[in-house]
Design a protein around this motif. Structure first.
Motif, mmCIF file in Angstrom:
data_model
loop_
_atom_site.group_PDB
_atom_site.id
_atom_site.type_symbol
_atom_site.label_atom_id
_atom_site.label_comp_id
_atom_site.label_asym_id
_atom_site.label_seq_id
_atom_site.Cartn_x
_atom_site.Cartn_y
_atom_site.Cartn_z
ATOM 1 N N ARG A 89 -17.609 -72.815 29.151
ATOM 2 C CA ARG A 89 -16.625 -72.491 28.113
ATOM 3 C C ARG A 89 -16.954 -73.217 26.808
ATOM 4 O O ARG A 89 -16.776 -72.660 25.722
ATOM 5 N N GLN A 96 -19.849 -68.584 19.728
ATOM 6 C CA GLN A 96 -18.988 -67.819 18.831
ATOM 7 C C GLN A 96 -19.055 -68.376 17.409
ATOM 8 O O GLN A 96 -19.157 -67.624 16.431
ATOM 9 N N SER A 209 -10.981 -68.436 20.036
ATOM 10 C CA SER A 209 -11.625 -68.805 21.294
ATOM 11 C C SER A 209 -11.034 -68.006 22.457
ATOM 12 O O SER A 209 -9.848 -67.692 22.476
ATOM 13 N N GLU A 210 -11.884 -67.692 23.399
ATOM 14 C CA GLU A 210 -11.463 -66.907 24.550
ATOM 15 C C GLU A 210 -10.654 -67.777 25.510
ATOM 16 O O GLU A 210 -10.899 -68.968 25.656
#
Length: 225
Positions: A89, A96, A209-210
């Motif tokens: 993560r 990104q 952010s995911e």
């Protein structure tokens, strides 16, 4: 803003306008933040809000020591490097950000400048240093409370049109921060929060952010399907 709009819309801001932030507005944000939950109402937190020349001196000192290879002197425990899914993560959000900023993998100079942005408090006009009372340093509840108030701080800021990003690089060289922020000996430095008006032209500010799903994060017990 409605509460849901703040939570869903907030994102970490890493590029700021140079416009000053009124002290009264910061006081308003902090007053809201301090309504965060606190274990047995201990309220272990304090805030050192820095701007202007003192903040410039912290930026310079952090950068100089980092480039000189001075080992970090972070006061709150740093733990082990992330591994497994947590590392994945971490890499994911880095990809990104680098993609948004057009920073190529082989561009070492651009990558180093990106790292130094953290040591410079992301060039924000304000930095909030979150500290906690040294007398409570052994309490497991203290970092939980400080995390809660810091989360409330960035959400309260967003609700007022301000951007923020929580970062650890800005407090890695704690002697620099202590000297120029005048942090009391009875306080332990925990985190830094860059604060200011978002620069809408800064590409990384558009990165969201995911997050893993509720299904992945949650175990329900005793509920009917």
């Amino acid at each position: 803003m409605q509460f849901d709009d703040v939570i869903q819309g907030r994102r970490s801001i890493r590029g700021y306008k140079s416009d000053p932030v009124p002290k009264a507005l910061i006081e308003e944000v902090l007053a809201l933040a301090m309504r965060a939950p606190s274990s047995m109402n201990t309220q272990p937190w304090s805030f050192y809000v820095i701007s202007g020349e003192p903040l410039d001196r912290i930026r310079a000192g952090n950068t100089e020591r980092n480039l000189a290879g001075v080992p970090h002197s972070r006061e709150f425990r740093i733990g082990q490097p992330f591994d497994g899914k947590h590392r994945e993560r971490q890499i994911g959000v880095a990809k990104q950000l680098f993609s948004a900023m057009g920073i190529a993998r082989e561009d070492k100079e651009a990558r180093q400048d990106w790292v130094l942005r953290g040591f410079r408090q992301f060039d924000a006009p304000v930095c909030v240093i979150v500290t906690y009372d040294r007398a409570l340093a052994d309490s497991d509840d203290t970092p939980f409370d400080c995390g809660a108030v810091t989360t409330a701080l960035v959400n309260a800021a967003w609700s007022r049109g301000l951007g923020a990003v929580i970062n650890s690089q800005g407090i890695m060289q704690s002697p620099v921060v202590r000297e120029h922020a005048g942090i009391a000996d009875d306080q332990v430095i925990m985190k830094a929060v860059a604060l200011g008006w978002p620069d809408d032209s800064f590409p990384a500010n558009e990165v969201v952010s995911e997050r893993k799903s509720v299904e992945d994060a949650t175990v329900f017990v005793g509920f009917d399907d």
